[in-house]
Write an enzyme that holds these catalytic residues in place. Structure first.
Site, PDB file in Angstrom:
ATOM      1  N   GLY A   1       0.805  -1.224   0.000  1.00 10.66           N
ATOM      2  CA  GLY A   1       0.000   0.000   0.000  1.00 10.66           C
ATOM      3  C   GLY A   1       0.832   1.265   0.000  1.00 10.66           C
ATOM      4  N   VAL A   2       0.374   2.244   0.780  1.00  9.65           N
ATOM      5  CA  VAL A   2       1.028   3.553   0.798  1.00  9.65           C
ATOM      6  C   VAL A   2       2.432   3.439   1.420  1.00  9.65           C
ATOM      7  CG1 VAL A   2      -0.016   4.338   2.972  1.00  9.65           C
ATOM      8  CG2 VAL A   2       0.587   5.999   1.228  1.00  9.65           C
ATOM      9  N   ASP A   3       2.581   2.550   2.371  1.00  6.39           N
ATOM     10  CA  ASP A   3       3.872   2.303   3.019  1.00  6.39           C
ATOM     11  C   ASP A   3       4.918   1.855   1.983  1.00  6.39           C
ATOM     12  OD1 ASP A   3       5.701   1.918   5.065  1.00  6.39           O
ATOM     13  OD2 ASP A   3       4.767   0.099   5.855  1.00  6.39           O
TER      14      ASP A   3
ATOM     15  N   GLY B   1      -7.066   0.441   3.715  1.00  2.73           N
ATOM     16  CA  GLY B   1      -6.606  -0.501   2.694  1.00  2.73           C
ATOM     17  C   GLY B   1      -6.491  -1.899   3.293  1.00  2.73           C
ATOM     18  N   VAL B   2      -5.262  -2.325   3.493  1.00  2.00           N
ATOM     19  CA  VAL B   2      -4.969  -3.649   4.062  1.00  2.00           C
ATOM     20  C   VAL B   2      -5.702  -3.842   5.406  1.00  2.00           C
ATOM     21  CG1 VAL B   2      -3.101  -5.105   4.970  1.00  2.00           C
ATOM     22  CG2 VAL B   2      -2.711  -3.731   2.925  1.00  2.00           C
TER      23      VAL B   2
HETATM   24  N1  AR6 Z   1      -0.969   7.608  -2.000  1.00  2.00           N
HETATM   25  C1  AR6 Z   1      -2.089   7.828  -1.272  1.00  2.00           C
HETATM   26  N2  AR6 Z   1      -2.865   6.829  -0.806  1.00  2.00           N
HETATM   27  C2  AR6 Z   1      -2.500   5.556  -1.127  1.00  2.00           C
HETATM   28  C3  AR6 Z   1      -1.345   5.256  -1.872  1.00  2.00           C
HETATM   29  C4  AR6 Z   1      -0.564   6.352  -2.331  1.00  2.00           C
HETATM   30  N3  AR6 Z   1       0.546   6.167  -3.053  1.00  2.00           N
HETATM   31  N4  AR6 Z   1      -1.263   3.891  -2.009  1.00  2.00           N
HETATM   32  C5  AR6 Z   1      -2.332   3.368  -1.360  1.00  2.00           C
HETATM   33  N5  AR6 Z   1      -3.082   4.365  -0.839  1.00  2.00           N
HETATM   34  P1  AR6 Z   1      -2.915   0.891   3.087  1.00  2.00           P
HETATM   35  P2  AR6 Z   1      -3.623   0.483   5.924  1.00  2.00           P
HETATM   36  C6  AR6 Z   1      -4.336   4.299  -0.060  1.00  2.00           C
HETATM   37  O1  AR6 Z   1      -3.234  -0.527   2.762  1.00  2.00           O
HETATM   38  O2  AR6 Z   1      -4.987   0.064   5.548  1.00  2.00           O
HETATM   39  C7  AR6 Z   1       0.829  -1.784   4.615  1.00  2.00           C
HETATM   40  O3  AR6 Z   1       1.280  -3.027   4.155  1.00  2.00           O
HETATM   41  C8  AR6 Z   1      -5.147   3.040  -0.129  1.00  2.00           C
HETATM   42  O4  AR6 Z   1      -5.951   3.027  -1.285  1.00  2.00           O
HETATM   43  O5  AR6 Z   1      -1.720   1.501   2.477  1.00  2.00           O
HETATM   44  O6  AR6 Z   1      -3.453   1.477   7.044  1.00  2.00           O
HETATM   45  C9  AR6 Z   1       1.487  -1.391   5.938  1.00  2.00           C
HETATM   46  O7  AR6 Z   1       2.827  -1.829   6.021  1.00  2.00           O
HETATM   47  C10 AR6 Z   1      -5.981   3.160   1.143  1.00  2.00           C
HETATM   48  O8  AR6 Z   1      -7.125   3.984   0.926  1.00  2.00           O
HETATM   49  O9  AR6 Z   1      -2.773   1.121   4.701  1.00  2.00           O
HETATM   50  C11 AR6 Z   1       0.625  -2.070   6.939  1.00  2.00           C
HETATM   51  O10 AR6 Z   1       0.975  -3.423   7.103  1.00  2.00           O
HETATM   52  C12 AR6 Z   1      -5.062   3.905   2.114  1.00  2.00           C
HETATM   53  O11 AR6 Z   1      -3.994   4.419   1.312  1.00  2.00           O
HETATM   54  C13 AR6 Z   1      -0.767  -2.002   6.330  1.00  2.00           C
HETATM   55  O12 AR6 Z   1      -0.551  -1.889   4.921  1.00  2.00           O
HETATM   56  C14 AR6 Z   1      -4.480   3.032   3.219  1.00  2.00           C
HETATM   57  O13 AR6 Z   1      -4.212   1.733   2.698  1.00  2.00           O
HETATM   58  C15 AR6 Z   1      -1.513  -0.775   6.777  1.00  2.00           C
HETATM   59  O14 AR6 Z   1      -2.827  -0.835   6.261  1.00  2.00           O
END
Ligand code: AR6
Length: 176
Positions: A32-34, A125-126
């Site tokens: 994801g964003v991380d 997300g995740v």
């Molecule tokens: N820019 C902005 N938003 C984004 C981007 C980006 N480049 N990429 C994804 N999103 P998530 P969580 C959105 O899964 O649910 C990771 O593996 C995405 O569509 O990134 O807090 C970490 O290491 C969603 O709406 O974070 C943790 O293990 C939002 O960002 C776990 O995921 C958050 O999705 C954290 O899960």
């Protein structure tokens, strides 16, 4: 009062003082964003995360709801503020932990002297938090925050996330 703005796009491209990462307790990266932040920001971010993990208080990882800052490496922002959102649960109300992510990230932003901060939709997300509920918690917490940050920019990746945040923002505007 903080100005709240919404952008449909990628948080790694934002020219702000600090961007917030939806990390996990290990601070060692993920999907994801991380994943995007570490990929685009380069290895300096992970190096600082490793240093943070060597501190006594973070030996077991960054607790859910807390926040820490590192360099933003090669990203256009100056800092990355890492926070750990709660995994969504139908059985337990973890809203306070999600609100804490926004509050703590803004507290760290104040410590850094950051005036513009970009947030993703933490936990949506995740970690499976329903968008509408996440948007309400995010917007409400930022509105109530006692902070010197001037602009909080929510950077929404999907159309669905953008539309949901826009609707909640419009519905809950203090001036109607
Ligand atoms: N820019 C902005 N938003 C984004 C981007 C980006 N480049 N990429 C994804 N999103 P998530 P969580 C959105 O899964 O649910 C990771 O593996 C995405 O569509 O990134 O807090 C970490 O290491 C969603 O709406 O974070 C943790 O293990 C939002 O960002 C776990 O995921 C958050 O999705 C954290 O899960």
């Amino acid at each position: 009062m903080v100005e709240i703005t919404l952008v449909h796009g990628d948080i790694t491209e934002q020219r702000v003082d600090a961007i917030v990462n939806a990390a996990n307790p290990s601070l060692m990266g993920g999907g994801g964003v991380d994943g995007a932040i570490h990929r685009r920001g380069g290895p300096a971010i992970l190096e600082e995360c490793k240093e943070i993990r060597r501190r006594e208080e973070y030996r077991e990882g960054l607790p859910t709801g807390q926040a820490v800052a590192t360099t933003a490496g090669e990203l256009p922002a100056r800092w990355v503020i890492h926070t750990v959102g709660p995994v969504y649960s139908e059985r337990e109300d973890r809203s306070d932990l999600l609100a804490s992510c926004y509050r703590e990230a803004l507290r760290v932003a104040d410590e850094l002297g950051a005036r513009t901060v970009a947030f993703p939709a933490i936990s949506t997300g995740v970690y499976r938090w329903p968008l509408e509920s996440a948007a309400r918690i995010a917007i409400d917490t930022v509105r109530r925050a006692d902070t010197r940050v001037h602009e909080v920019r929510f950077v929404l990746f999907g159309q669905d996330a953008y539309d949901t945040f826009a609707r909640v923002l419009a519905e809950t505007r203090p001036d109607g």
